[in-house]
Scaffold this motif. Structure first.
Motif, PDB file in Angstrom:
ATOM      1  N   GLY A 108     -25.247 -65.794 -52.262  1.00  0.00           N
ATOM      2  CA  GLY A 108     -24.963 -67.153 -52.714  1.00  0.00           C
ATOM      3  C   GLY A 108     -26.134 -67.769 -53.456  1.00  0.00           C
ATOM      4  N   THR A 109     -27.348 -67.510 -52.986  1.00  0.00           N
ATOM      5  CA  THR A 109     -28.535 -68.060 -53.646  1.00  0.00           C
ATOM      6  C   THR A 109     -28.770 -67.405 -54.998  1.00  0.00           C
ATOM      7  OG1 THR A 109     -29.495 -68.443 -51.446  1.00  0.00           O
ATOM      8  CG2 THR A 109     -30.974 -68.586 -53.329  1.00  0.00           C
ATOM      9  N   VAL A 110     -28.531 -66.105 -55.078  1.00  0.00           N
ATOM     10  CA  VAL A 110     -28.669 -65.404 -56.368  1.00  0.00           C
ATOM     11  C   VAL A 110     -27.678 -65.962 -57.376  1.00  0.00           C
ATOM     12  CG1 VAL A 110     -28.351 -63.198 -57.543  1.00  0.00           C
ATOM     13  CG2 VAL A 110     -29.581 -63.276 -55.385  1.00  0.00           C
ATOM     14  N   LEU A 111     -26.449 -66.167 -56.940  1.00  0.00           N
ATOM     15  CA  LEU A 111     -25.433 -66.712 -57.844  1.00  0.00           C
ATOM     16  C   LEU A 111     -25.836 -68.105 -58.340  1.00  0.00           C
ATOM     17  CD1 LEU A 111     -22.662 -66.406 -59.161  1.00  0.00           C
ATOM     18  CD2 LEU A 111     -21.647 -67.380 -57.085  1.00  0.00           C
ATOM     19  N   ALA A 112     -26.338 -68.930 -57.433  1.00  0.00           N
ATOM     20  CA  ALA A 112     -26.779 -70.268 -57.838  1.00  0.00           C
ATOM     21  C   ALA A 112     -27.964 -70.187 -58.802  1.00  0.00           C
ATOM     22  CB  ALA A 112     -27.160 -71.086 -56.600  1.00  0.00           C
ATOM     23  N   ALA A 113     -28.908 -69.277 -58.523  1.00  0.00           N
ATOM     24  CA  ALA A 113     -30.062 -69.114 -59.410  1.00  0.00           C
ATOM     25  C   ALA A 113     -29.631 -68.685 -60.803  1.00  0.00           C
ATOM     26  CB  ALA A 113     -31.031 -68.095 -58.819  1.00  0.00           C
ATOM     27  N   PHE A 114     -28.646 -67.789 -60.869  1.00  0.00           N
ATOM     28  CA  PHE A 114     -28.166 -67.304 -62.169  1.00  0.00           C
ATOM     29  C   PHE A 114     -27.456 -68.418 -62.934  1.00  0.00           C
ATOM     30  CE2 PHE A 114     -24.853 -65.432 -64.825  1.00  0.00           C
ATOM     31  CZ  PHE A 114     -25.612 -64.572 -65.615  1.00  0.00           C
ATOM     32  N   LEU A 115     -26.564 -69.148 -62.268  1.00  0.00           N
ATOM     33  CA  LEU A 115     -25.796 -70.188 -62.948  1.00  0.00           C
ATOM     34  C   LEU A 115     -26.675 -71.358 -63.373  1.00  0.00           C
ATOM     35  CD1 LEU A 115     -22.574 -70.238 -60.726  1.00  0.00           C
ATOM     36  CD2 LEU A 115     -22.865 -69.207 -62.995  1.00  0.00           C
ATOM     37  N   LEU A 116     -27.653 -71.708 -62.537  1.00  0.00           N
ATOM     38  CA  LEU A 116     -28.520 -72.852 -62.833  1.00  0.00           C
ATOM     39  C   LEU A 116     -29.797 -72.451 -63.565  1.00  0.00           C
ATOM     40  CD1 LEU A 116     -28.164 -74.614 -59.369  1.00  0.00           C
ATOM     41  CD2 LEU A 116     -27.053 -75.275 -61.513  1.00  0.00           C
ATOM     42  N   ARG A 117     -29.995 -71.153 -63.708  1.00  0.00           N
ATOM     43  CA  ARG A 117     -31.190 -70.604 -64.350  1.00  0.00           C
ATOM     44  C   ARG A 117     -32.455 -71.171 -63.714  1.00  0.00           C
ATOM     45  NH1 ARG A 117     -31.780 -69.515 -70.900  1.00  0.00           N
ATOM     46  NH2 ARG A 117     -33.220 -67.754 -70.672  1.00  0.00           N
ATOM     47  N   SER A 118     -32.527 -71.009 -62.401  1.00  0.00           N
ATOM     48  CA  SER A 118     -33.611 -71.601 -61.619  1.00  0.00           C
ATOM     49  C   SER A 118     -34.573 -70.529 -61.135  1.00  0.00           C
ATOM     50  CB  SER A 118     -33.025 -72.366 -60.420  1.00  0.00           C
ATOM     51  OG  SER A 118     -34.036 -72.708 -59.514  1.00  0.00           O
ATOM     52  N   GLY A 119     -35.841 -70.676 -61.507  1.00  0.00           N
ATOM     53  CA  GLY A 119     -36.868 -69.758 -61.023  1.00  0.00           C
ATOM     54  C   GLY A 119     -37.124 -69.884 -59.532  1.00  0.00           C
ATOM     55  N   PRO A 120     -37.334 -71.105 -58.997  1.00  0.00           N
ATOM     56  CA  PRO A 120     -37.546 -71.236 -57.554  1.00  0.00           C
ATOM     57  C   PRO A 120     -36.397 -70.696 -56.714  1.00  0.00           C
ATOM     58  CG  PRO A 120     -38.284 -73.215 -58.653  1.00  0.00           C
ATOM     59  CD  PRO A 120     -37.620 -72.380 -59.704  1.00  0.00           C
ATOM     60  N   LEU A 121     -35.155 -70.873 -57.163  1.00  0.00           N
ATOM     61  CA  LEU A 121     -34.027 -70.298 -56.425  1.00  0.00           C
ATOM     62  C   LEU A 121     -34.073 -68.774 -56.461  1.00  0.00           C
ATOM     63  CD1 LEU A 121     -30.919 -72.536 -57.258  1.00  0.00           C
ATOM     64  CD2 LEU A 121     -32.138 -72.328 -55.087  1.00  0.00           C
ATOM     65  N   THR A 122     -34.520 -68.204 -57.574  1.00  0.00           N
ATOM     66  CA  THR A 122     -34.663 -66.747 -57.645  1.00  0.00           C
ATOM     67  C   THR A 122     -35.700 -66.269 -56.644  1.00  0.00           C
ATOM     68  OG1 THR A 122     -34.194 -66.917 -60.019  1.00  0.00           O
ATOM     69  CG2 THR A 122     -35.001 -64.817 -59.218  1.00  0.00           C
ATOM     70  N   VAL A 123     -36.814 -66.981 -56.554  1.00  0.00           N
ATOM     71  CA  VAL A 123     -37.843 -66.628 -55.571  1.00  0.00           C
ATOM     72  C   VAL A 123     -37.280 -66.748 -54.158  1.00  0.00           C
ATOM     73  CG1 VAL A 123     -40.092 -67.286 -54.628  1.00  0.00           C
ATOM     74  CG2 VAL A 123     -39.728 -67.287 -57.097  1.00  0.00           C
ATOM     75  N   GLY A 124     -36.498 -67.807 -53.910  1.00  0.00           N
ATOM     76  CA  GLY A 124     -35.880 -67.964 -52.597  1.00  0.00           C
ATOM     77  C   GLY A 124     -34.940 -66.826 -52.264  1.00  0.00           C
ATOM     78  N   ALA A 125     -34.164 -66.373 -53.245  1.00  0.00           N
ATOM     79  CA  ALA A 125     -33.252 -65.251 -53.020  1.00  0.00           C
ATOM     80  C   ALA A 125     -34.025 -63.977 -52.680  1.00  0.00           C
ATOM     81  CB  ALA A 125     -32.379 -65.029 -54.253  1.00  0.00           C
ATOM     82  N   VAL A 126     -35.149 -63.749 -53.363  1.00  0.00           N
ATOM     83  CA  VAL A 126     -35.972 -62.570 -53.062  1.00  0.00           C
ATOM     84  C   VAL A 126     -36.534 -62.663 -51.648  1.00  0.00           C
ATOM     85  CG1 VAL A 126     -38.021 -61.275 -53.721  1.00  0.00           C
ATOM     86  CG2 VAL A 126     -36.540 -62.215 -55.488  1.00  0.00           C
TER      87      VAL A 126
END
Length: 371
Positions: free
Chosen positions: A140-158
């Motif tokens: 879910g976090t990866v999907l949100a990071a992709f749709l919102l193009r968010s770097g911090p969300l990508t880090v959170g997903a990792v």
């Protein structure tokens, strides 16, 4: 200590004064430096992210503390409201240019999503385990990071994926492999990090892959897999030194990739030495390989990377402590190993000094001839 952007601005001003670059080029360089400085993490940005995480945690703890007294429908609606408000509110703020607050709200929403999985599962008695919940949270976090193009969300997903990897490794300790699914997850996260332009996420992914190999080695065949990790890391380091431009176009880590290679090399040799702790000669060769590898890394890439130098110095100190602890019962053995290491490093140091002196002489001679 001045930031990179501040030092760069000073250098550009000096280049313009000395005529190395013309006024238009200097102005373009300054404009680019200022634009990249605005896009980087500022102290205020970090504080906003920390405040958002603390706020999200406090809200969730408040809800959890009064969970039993809240009607079921109100619970579900409240969780959905936090998710909707975080993601939509963050999108609105992003459009207005409030990047820090937008990213903060998105992190609150992502945190709420993870808590919602656990709370709704508990409320409706869904069957499942913690690692499945973590995996769902990560997706879910990866999907949100992709749709919102968010770097911090990508880090959170990792970070969530790494927690899932560690949990699987602990649960299956001695009974099976860390899930190979993590390699697929890491590849997906790596591709998403290109889209979100999150260099920090790629740094974490590389560290997690080293952890993955280490877990694999400890549970199965230490010497074989640790050797593969050390040699593979050294080979990637050599590849970066040989064709840095081509590697950087793929990795996109700036000067950080050699530091990861050094971490993998040292981790592999640390596991090898732990396995060979009772093998005197083999342990000595492994220790010499560690010292030699650190010296080579400093010579080949230490000038460009302060992080690599720090890792190398820490690794050197820890290796000396390890060797002394293992051989302190035999002072002659310790002295002999230190003597051999000192001779080897001395030869490398003499070689480096002579090469650097020739390079400086060549540059001076070329400059003088040109003048």
């Amino acid at each position: 200590m001045a930031s990179y952007a501040s030092r760069l601005k000073q250098d550009i001003a000096r280049w313009a004064e000395t005529g190395i670059v013309d006024a238009s080029t200097a102005a373009a360089l300054l404009q680019d430096a200022e634009a990249n400085e605005r896009r980087s993490f500022s102290f205020g940005f970090v504080l906003a992210i920390m405040a958002a995480l603390l706020l999200g945690a406090s809200i969730l703890l408040l809800i959890a503390a009064n969970w039993g007294s809240i009607p079921r429908l109100v619970r579900v609606c409240g969780l959905l409201a936090v998710l909707f408000g975080g993601y939509v509110g963050g999108a609105v703020l992003k459009q207005r240019g409030d990047d820090a607050l937008a990213e903060a709200l998105w992190l609150v929403a992502a945190s709420s999503f993870g808590a919602s999985i656990a709370l709704i599962g508990q409320m409706y008695h869904f069957s499942g385990d913690l690692d499945a919940a973590l995996l769902t949270w990560c997706v879910g976090t990866v999907l949100a990071a992709f749709l919102l193009r968010s770097g911090p969300l990508t880090v959170g997903a990792v970070a969530i994926a790494m927690a899932w990897l560690i949990l699987r490794g602990v649960e299956n300790w001695g009974a099976g492999l860390p899930s190979h699914l993590y390699l697929v997850i890491a590849l997906l996260l790596w591709l998403v990090s290109y889209w979100t332009q999150s260099r920090a996420a790629r740094h974490l992914i590389l560290l997690s892959l080293i952890l993955y190999v280490a877990l694999l080695a400890v549970q199965y065949e230490v010497l074989g897999l640790a050797t593969v990790l050390a040699i593979g890391s050294a080979a990637l380091f050599a590849l970066h030194v040989r064709i840095p431009g081509e590697v950087e176009r793929v990795i996109r880590l700036g000067s950080g990739f050699p530091a990861h290679c050094l971490v993998g090399f040292l981790a592999g040799l640390a596991m090898i030495q732990a396995e060979l702790v009772d093998e005197g000669m083999s342990l000595a060769f492994a220790a010499l390989a560690t010292f030699g590898g650190i010296a080579a890394a400093l010579y080949l890439a230490g000038r460009e990377s302060r992080v690599l130098r720090s890792i190398a110095y820490v690794g050197f100190g820890l290796e000396l402590c390890f060797v002394y602890a293992v051989t302190m019962g035999t002072m002659l053995g310790t002295a002999g190993l230190f003597l051999a290491s000192g001779v080897l490093l001395g030869i490398i140091a003499i070689f480096i000094i002579r090469v650097e002196r020739r390079i400086r002489t060549g540059i001076s001679g070329h400059g003088g001839a040109t003048a």
